[in-house]
Write a protein that holds these residues in place. Structure first.
Motif, PDB file in Angstrom:
ATOM      1  N   ALA A  36     -24.459  38.910 -24.122  1.00 48.08           N
ATOM      2  CA  ALA A  36     -23.812  39.199 -25.350  1.00 48.08           C
ATOM      3  C   ALA A  36     -23.098  40.126 -25.653  1.00 48.08           C
ATOM      4  O   ALA A  36     -23.254  41.146 -24.912  1.00 48.08           O
ATOM      5  CB  ALA A  36     -25.154  39.303 -26.460  1.00 48.08           C
ATOM      6  N   ARG A  37     -22.119  40.068 -26.538  1.00 44.29           N
ATOM      7  CA  ARG A  37     -21.309  41.247 -26.716  1.00 44.29           C
ATOM      8  C   ARG A  37     -21.313  41.641 -28.356  1.00 44.29           C
ATOM      9  O   ARG A  37     -21.096  40.872 -29.334  1.00 44.29           O
ATOM     10  CB  ARG A  37     -19.797  40.991 -26.426  1.00 44.29           C
ATOM     11  N   LEU A  38     -21.697  42.834 -28.647  1.00 39.20           N
ATOM     12  CA  LEU A  38     -21.872  43.391 -29.983  1.00 39.20           C
ATOM     13  C   LEU A  38     -20.619  44.452 -30.035  1.00 39.20           C
ATOM     14  O   LEU A  38     -20.759  45.375 -29.444  1.00 39.20           O
ATOM     15  CB  LEU A  38     -23.118  43.980 -30.306  1.00 39.20           C
ATOM     16  N   ARG A  39     -19.868  44.254 -31.228  1.00 42.00           N
ATOM     17  CA  ARG A  39     -18.557  45.070 -31.281  1.00 42.00           C
ATOM     18  C   ARG A  39     -18.923  46.072 -32.458  1.00 42.00           C
ATOM     19  O   ARG A  39     -19.990  45.511 -33.485  1.00 42.00           O
ATOM     20  CB  ARG A  39     -17.553  44.066 -31.181  1.00 42.00           C
TER      21      ARG A  39
ATOM     22  N   GLY B 218     -17.461  37.053 -36.898  1.00 44.78           N
ATOM     23  CA  GLY B 218     -16.746  38.279 -37.221  1.00 44.78           C
ATOM     24  C   GLY B 218     -16.550  38.481 -38.667  1.00 44.78           C
ATOM     25  O   GLY B 218     -16.271  37.375 -39.487  1.00 44.78           O
TER      26      GLY B 218
ATOM     27  N   CYS C  55     -22.754  49.540 -32.702  1.00 51.32           N
ATOM     28  CA  CYS C  55     -23.840  48.730 -33.638  1.00 51.32           C
ATOM     29  C   CYS C  55     -24.936  49.312 -33.736  1.00 51.32           C
ATOM     30  O   CYS C  55     -25.440  50.245 -33.338  1.00 51.32           O
ATOM     31  CB  CYS C  55     -23.723  47.298 -32.783  1.00 51.32           C
TER      32      CYS C  55
ATOM     33  N   PHE D 236     -24.150  34.563 -24.504  1.00 48.71           N
ATOM     34  CA  PHE D 236     -22.499  34.265 -24.901  1.00 48.71           C
ATOM     35  C   PHE D 236     -22.268  34.291 -26.469  1.00 48.71           C
ATOM     36  O   PHE D 236     -21.686  33.274 -27.018  1.00 48.71           O
ATOM     37  CB  PHE D 236     -22.084  32.961 -24.239  1.00 48.71           C
TER      38      PHE D 236
ATOM     39  N   GLU E  55     -20.804  36.521 -29.643  1.00 44.76           N
ATOM     40  CA  GLU E  55     -19.941  37.792 -29.614  1.00 44.76           C
ATOM     41  C   GLU E  55     -20.150  38.030 -31.393  1.00 44.76           C
ATOM     42  O   GLU E  55     -19.971  37.246 -32.087  1.00 44.76           O
ATOM     43  CB  GLU E  55     -18.611  37.633 -29.465  1.00 44.76           C
TER      44      GLU E  55
ATOM     45  N   TYR F 152     -19.002  32.997 -32.243  1.00 45.99           N
ATOM     46  CA  TYR F 152     -18.510  34.310 -32.491  1.00 45.99           C
ATOM     47  C   TYR F 152     -18.442  34.434 -34.016  1.00 45.99           C
ATOM     48  O   TYR F 152     -18.260  33.125 -34.960  1.00 45.99           O
ATOM     49  CB  TYR F 152     -16.992  33.825 -32.264  1.00 45.99           C
TER      50      TYR F 152
ATOM     51  N   LYS G 299     -18.841  40.870 -34.389  1.00 46.47           N
ATOM     52  CA  LYS G 299     -17.952  41.988 -34.852  1.00 46.47           C
ATOM     53  C   LYS G 299     -17.904  42.098 -36.246  1.00 46.47           C
ATOM     54  O   LYS G 299     -17.742  41.186 -36.988  1.00 46.47           O
ATOM     55  CB  LYS G 299     -16.768  41.572 -34.304  1.00 46.47           C
TER      56      LYS G 299
ATOM     57  N   CYS H 266     -25.415  42.644 -21.269  1.00 50.29           N
ATOM     58  CA  CYS H 266     -24.957  42.877 -22.409  1.00 50.29           C
ATOM     59  C   CYS H 266     -24.074  43.824 -22.666  1.00 50.29           C
ATOM     60  O   CYS H 266     -24.053  45.080 -21.939  1.00 50.29           O
ATOM     61  CB  CYS H 266     -25.830  42.966 -23.667  1.00 50.29           C
ATOM     62  N   HIS H 267     -23.036  43.860 -23.462  1.00 53.17           N
ATOM     63  CA  HIS H 267     -22.034  44.896 -23.842  1.00 53.17           C
ATOM     64  C   HIS H 267     -22.009  45.341 -25.312  1.00 53.17           C
ATOM     65  O   HIS H 267     -21.856  44.440 -26.062  1.00 53.17           O
ATOM     66  CB  HIS H 267     -20.415  44.702 -23.317  1.00 53.17           C
TER      67      HIS H 267
END
Length: 445
Positions: A310-313, A348, A298, A327, A329, A346, A331, A293-294
């Motif tokens: 997973a990606r949390l922006r 956002g 957050c 997978f 995301e 996604y 934001k 994960c990145h």
């Protein structure tokens, strides 16, 4: 006693071979400058003065990002550390002053506190360390805690160069005395520069005492090259991993996890392998971040699970017991308690109500090419797989969307939204179409 910080950040760092000012090169996902500012924050300083030079505008912006109240003093010409400190003096107003360096990121809050404590016994306090390889460091001539003077390597005799007690460059002094001593510093030395370290001898000549506080050599690591920066990153990560483990965090593969300067993880959280933390991440106790994960900018609450992959922006806010799967995301979106976002999604610019289920392949279409728009989904809604939510749009509490729908209008609470073409079956067409295509291909051959 009030304390002011003077952080020297004027150097170009030519050995970095970079257009970026040296103190802005990242370490632990933050500019080196921020590390010095973070250590100094433990002293609860009344003022933070950052002395800029090369790339002054960018350095000032970075300083303000960490501390909006930081004062900027500009050094037009780089004429040595004494000259750099002189630029900050007009901003001092009593108390003590501690001089730090923007490219020396590992000094600890404990060491700075010991320097301030020693200042009660000495007019000037310098920070020293015993070097395994003294090299070209300035040498400290001391008897116990009493410091006689500091000699730069270029000006030292062979006998003095044999001394292993080396100068880190950090100084603590009473502000008014510091101004008096800086005014008396000359540049009659091999480099023709105004050395801050000369104030030790000048203080003693005026009848003041000088002292030395000794720290571990690792705290004094200065960064001048890309190779040293890489080594510093490894050292930072090793320390951050150890701190996390000692704080009760489970790291299943510690050597693969990368922290930022401000990463905060609560006790009994579990971090899987190959997780990367960017700036501004807070993870509460008992949460789990699975592998690969990145995360940046957050907040993840107790009991939430994230990942793998997973990606949390920035702006992602996960309440208690939220599940974010592979997978996904997220934001600038708030997910209330118990929300489930299983995979391939996604979200956002969104607000998701409690216990809502988000089906696979869901996308909040938040950007029209010029502006961002927000999606609001009420509590206990069910969003079918492959739903496109064209913002701005609202889905009411308890509502549903049919799989494959493109939602362009608000959905009332408890309603079912179907936004797709009706399916039509053409009997035998698949076989006839394939036969035609094969014939075309054979004719071309």
């Amino acid at each position: 006693m009030q304390v002011s910080l003077i952080i020297l950040a004027a150097g170009m760092g030519s050995r970095m071979n970079s257009d970026l000012p040296k103190v802005l090169h990242p370490l632990g996902a933050a500019p080196m400058l921020h590390h010095a500012m973070a250590a100094g924050r433990a002293l609860e300083p009344s003022k933070v003065i950052v002395v800029t030079g090369h790339g002054a505008e960018a350095v000032a912006k970075a300083a303000a990002a960490f501390d909006p109240d930081a004062i900027i003093a500009h050094q037009t010409e780089q004429l040595g550390t004494g000259h750099a400190v002189a630029q900050a003096l007009p901003h001092l107003s009593g108390g003590d002053a501690v001089v730090l360096y923007g490219d020396t990121p590992f000094v600890t809050a404990d060491t700075l506190e010991r320097m301030v404590e020693a200042r009660a016994r000495h007019a000037v306090v310098a920070l020293g360390f015993h070097a395994a390889d003294p090299g070209r460091y300035g040498r400290m001539l001391a008897e116990g805690e009493d410091l006689q003077r500091i000699v730069e390597w270029k000006d030292a005799s062979d006998e003095q160069r044999a001394i292993t007690l080396c100068n880190s460059g950090l100084i603590c002094a009473e502000a008014a005395l510091l101004a008096e001593l800086i005014a008396a510093v000359g540049n009659d030395n091999a480099a023709g520069e105004y050395y801050l370290t000369d104030i030790v001898a000048l203080a003693r000549q005026r009848g003041h005492s000088a002292g030395v506080v000794i720290c571990d050599e690792s705290e004094t690591l200065g960064i001048n090259t890309r190779a040293e920066l890489a080594g510093a990153e490894a050292a930072f990560q090793a320390r951050a991993r150890l701190d996390a483990l000692e704080d009760g965090v489970t790291l299943t593969a510690p050597e693969t996890v990368f922290f930022a300067l401000d990463t905060f993880i609560g006790r009994d959280a579990v971090i899987g392998p190959n997780v990367i933390f960017g700036p501004g991440v807070t993870i509460e106790s008992g949460a789990e971040i699975k592998g690969f994960c990145h995360l940046e900018g957050c907040h993840i609450s107790r009991g939430a699970t994230v990942g793998p992959f997973a990606r949390l922006r920035p702006g992602a806010e996960l309440a208690e017991d939220v599940h974010v799967g592979n997978f996904v995301e997220i934001k600038n979106a708030v997910l209330d308690e118990g929300v489930k976002v299983g995979h391939l999604t996604y979200l956002g610019d969104a607000q998701i109500g409690e216990f809502t289920n988000i089906g696979a392949g869901t996308v909040t279409c938040n950007y029209d090419g010029v502006m961002k728009h927000r999606t609001v989904i009420g509590a206990r809604a069910f969003i079918g797989s492959d739903t496109m939510l064209v913002a701005p749009v609202t889905v009411g509490a308890g509502a549903m969307t049919a799989s494959g729908s493109v939602i362009t209008e608000d959905v009332p609470a408890e309603a079912m939204a179907v936004a797709r073409s009706r399916q039509v079956n053409k009997a035998g067409l698949a076989v006839r179409l394939m036969e035609r295509l094969r014939a075309i291909k054979a004719g071309k051959a």
